[in-house]
Scaffold this motif. Sequence first.
Motif, PDB file in Angstrom:
ATOM      1  N   ILE A 102     -86.758  86.289  49.480  1.00 37.73           N
ATOM      2  CA  ILE A 102     -85.831  87.420  49.366  1.00 37.73           C
ATOM      3  C   ILE A 102     -86.614  88.660  48.941  1.00 37.73           C
ATOM      4  O   ILE A 102     -87.237  88.673  47.884  1.00 37.73           O
ATOM      5  N   VAL A 103     -86.580  89.698  49.771  1.00 36.45           N
ATOM      6  CA  VAL A 103     -87.309  90.928  49.449  1.00 36.45           C
ATOM      7  C   VAL A 103     -86.370  92.097  49.151  1.00 36.45           C
ATOM      8  O   VAL A 103     -86.821  93.134  48.678  1.00 36.45           O
ATOM      9  N   GLY A 104     -85.091  91.950  49.413  1.00 38.49           N
ATOM     10  CA  GLY A 104     -84.153  93.036  49.145  1.00 38.49           C
ATOM     11  C   GLY A 104     -82.741  92.527  48.966  1.00 38.49           C
ATOM     12  O   GLY A 104     -82.330  91.565  49.603  1.00 38.49           O
ATOM     13  N   VAL A 105     -82.005  93.173  48.065  1.00 34.81           N
ATOM     14  CA  VAL A 105     -80.586  92.885  47.834  1.00 34.81           C
ATOM     15  C   VAL A 105     -79.860  94.208  47.997  1.00 34.81           C
ATOM     16  O   VAL A 105     -80.105  95.149  47.246  1.00 34.81           O
ATOM     17  N   ASN A 106     -78.968  94.297  49.002  1.00 37.62           N
ATOM     18  CA  ASN A 106     -78.323  95.564  49.315  1.00 37.62           C
ATOM     19  C   ASN A 106     -76.808  95.439  49.357  1.00 37.62           C
ATOM     20  O   ASN A 106     -76.275  94.515  49.971  1.00 37.62           O
ATOM     21  N   ARG A 146     -79.921  91.097  42.191  1.00 38.41           N
ATOM     22  CA  ARG A 146     -81.122  91.905  42.407  1.00 38.41           C
ATOM     23  C   ARG A 146     -82.112  91.722  41.260  1.00 38.41           C
ATOM     24  O   ARG A 146     -83.311  91.532  41.481  1.00 38.41           O
ATOM     25  N   ALA A 147     -81.617  91.755  40.036  1.00 37.08           N
ATOM     26  CA  ALA A 147     -82.490  91.573  38.869  1.00 37.08           C
ATOM     27  C   ALA A 147     -83.099  90.170  38.856  1.00 37.08           C
ATOM     28  O   ALA A 147     -84.278  90.002  38.523  1.00 37.08           O
ATOM     29  N   LEU A 148     -82.329  89.176  39.235  1.00 34.72           N
ATOM     30  CA  LEU A 148     -82.854  87.814  39.307  1.00 34.72           C
ATOM     31  C   LEU A 148     -83.951  87.713  40.361  1.00 34.72           C
ATOM     32  O   LEU A 148     -84.994  87.089  40.125  1.00 34.72           O
ATOM     33  N   VAL A 149     -83.744  88.344  41.511  1.00 34.38           N
ATOM     34  CA  VAL A 149     -84.750  88.329  42.576  1.00 34.38           C
ATOM     35  C   VAL A 149     -86.021  89.016  42.096  1.00 34.38           C
ATOM     36  O   VAL A 149     -87.128  88.497  42.277  1.00 34.38           O
ATOM     37  N   GLU A 150     -85.885  90.171  41.463  1.00 35.52           N
ATOM     38  CA  GLU A 150     -87.068  90.884  40.959  1.00 35.52           C
ATOM     39  C   GLU A 150     -87.808  90.057  39.921  1.00 35.52           C
ATOM     40  O   GLU A 150     -89.026  89.990  39.916  1.00 35.52           O
ATOM     41  N   ASP A 151     -87.056  89.409  39.057  1.00 37.25           N
ATOM     42  CA  ASP A 151     -87.654  88.613  37.985  1.00 37.25           C
ATOM     43  C   ASP A 151     -88.344  87.361  38.528  1.00 37.25           C
ATOM     44  O   ASP A 151     -89.425  87.003  38.080  1.00 37.25           O
ATOM     45  N   ARG A 152     -87.736  86.716  39.488  1.00 36.64           N
ATOM     46  CA  ARG A 152     -88.235  85.426  39.980  1.00 36.64           C
ATOM     47  C   ARG A 152     -89.258  85.545  41.101  1.00 36.64           C
ATOM     48  O   ARG A 152     -90.101  84.680  41.239  1.00 36.64           O
ATOM     49  N   SER A 153     -89.137  86.590  41.936  1.00 30.96           N
ATOM     50  CA  SER A 153     -90.037  86.682  43.092  1.00 30.96           C
ATOM     51  C   SER A 153     -91.273  87.519  42.814  1.00 30.96           C
ATOM     52  O   SER A 153     -92.246  87.438  43.542  1.00 30.96           O
ATOM     53  N   GLY A 154     -91.205  88.364  41.818  1.00 33.35           N
ATOM     54  CA  GLY A 154     -92.359  89.180  41.474  1.00 33.35           C
ATOM     55  C   GLY A 154     -92.498  90.462  42.283  1.00 33.35           C
ATOM     56  O   GLY A 154     -93.495  91.144  42.173  1.00 33.35           O
ATOM     57  N   HIS A 155     -91.514  90.791  43.088  1.00 30.73           N
ATOM     58  CA  HIS A 155     -91.562  92.060  43.832  1.00 30.73           C
ATOM     59  C   HIS A 155     -90.211  92.740  43.753  1.00 30.73           C
ATOM     60  O   HIS A 155     -89.182  92.088  43.567  1.00 30.73           O
ATOM     61  N   PRO A 156     -90.184  94.078  43.872  1.00 30.38           N
ATOM     62  CA  PRO A 156     -88.910  94.804  43.807  1.00 30.38           C
ATOM     63  C   PRO A 156     -87.963  94.305  44.891  1.00 30.38           C
ATOM     64  O   PRO A 156     -88.392  94.017  46.001  1.00 30.38           O
ATOM     65  N   ALA A 157     -86.670  94.250  44.570  1.00 28.43           N
ATOM     66  CA  ALA A 157     -85.695  93.672  45.502  1.00 28.43           C
ATOM     67  C   ALA A 157     -84.812  94.717  46.151  1.00 28.43           C
ATOM     68  O   ALA A 157     -83.703  94.433  46.510  1.00 28.43           O
ATOM     69  N   GLY A 158     -85.262  95.921  46.296  1.00 26.53           N
ATOM     70  CA  GLY A 158     -84.396  96.941  46.887  1.00 26.53           C
ATOM     71  C   GLY A 158     -83.333  97.355  45.899  1.00 26.53           C
ATOM     72  O   GLY A 158     -83.356  96.991  44.748  1.00 26.53           O
ATOM     73  N   ALA A 159     -82.369  98.110  46.366  1.00 26.34           N
ATOM     74  CA  ALA A 159     -81.354  98.633  45.470  1.00 26.34           C
ATOM     75  C   ALA A 159     -79.987  98.101  45.799  1.00 26.34           C
ATOM     76  O   ALA A 159     -79.633  97.985  46.950  1.00 26.34           O
ATOM     77  N   ALA A 160     -79.251  97.780  44.760  1.00 23.07           N
ATOM     78  CA  ALA A 160     -77.845  97.425  44.926  1.00 23.07           C
ATOM     79  C   ALA A 160     -77.051  98.686  44.631  1.00 23.07           C
ATOM     80  O   ALA A 160     -77.101  99.210  43.537  1.00 23.07           O
ATOM     81  N   HIS A 161     -76.365  99.213  45.622  1.00 26.11           N
ATOM     82  CA  HIS A 161     -75.676 100.494  45.480  1.00 26.11           C
ATOM     83  C   HIS A 161     -74.191 100.309  45.384  1.00 26.11           C
ATOM     84  O   HIS A 161     -73.634  99.323  45.828  1.00 26.11           O
ATOM     85  N   ASP A 162     -73.510 101.352  44.863  1.00 25.22           N
ATOM     86  CA  ASP A 162     -72.040 101.352  44.808  1.00 25.22           C
ATOM     87  C   ASP A 162     -71.499 101.588  46.186  1.00 25.22           C
ATOM     88  O   ASP A 162     -71.985 102.305  46.969  1.00 25.22           O
TER      89      ASP A 162
END
Length: 162
Positions: A102-106, A146-162
């Motif tokens: 997983i590289v991004g959560v949008n 998104r925070a879980l992905v960033e924490d677990r994968s070691g790379h930024p996961a994109g942005a979760a927007h409103d």
Amino acid sequence: MPEETPVSTPSAPATRPLPVTFRPTRTRAVLLTAAVTIFLVVSAMALLLDRLSTAERISFVFTALMLSCVVLVLARPKVVADDTGVTVVNFASSRRLAWAEIVGVNLRVGDPWVFLDLSDGTSLAVIGIQPGIAKEQAIADARTLRALVEDRSGHPAGAAHD
């Protein structure tokens, strides 16, 4: 004047104990209620109508069961995050992903649900996090994922927007 401390920081949701399950709870409650109601009402009609034969009554109950099953499939979506990755359960499919995939959560304005950008260049719909009738909950869930992905994968996961 001292600075205000934010209510939640981007890394705070990642400390949530795993496994964690995300579901559209309000939508699910409506769908489960509808499934039970459909089955009970149509079955009651079958039993109360005097002109129906036994075969017709059975077909009414069978039809009620089939309609209820379709509604239950709509209530199926969820996302389960655990130590090794994420399981995305959509209407008719389920897919297991390792955190590194997983590289991004949008969740963009107008999106019907969250989308995951994957390391193979594809995107995966995550119907288990949808802003339909619970927009704030969906945004919070998307940020947590998104925070879980960033924490677990070691790379930024994109942005979760409103």
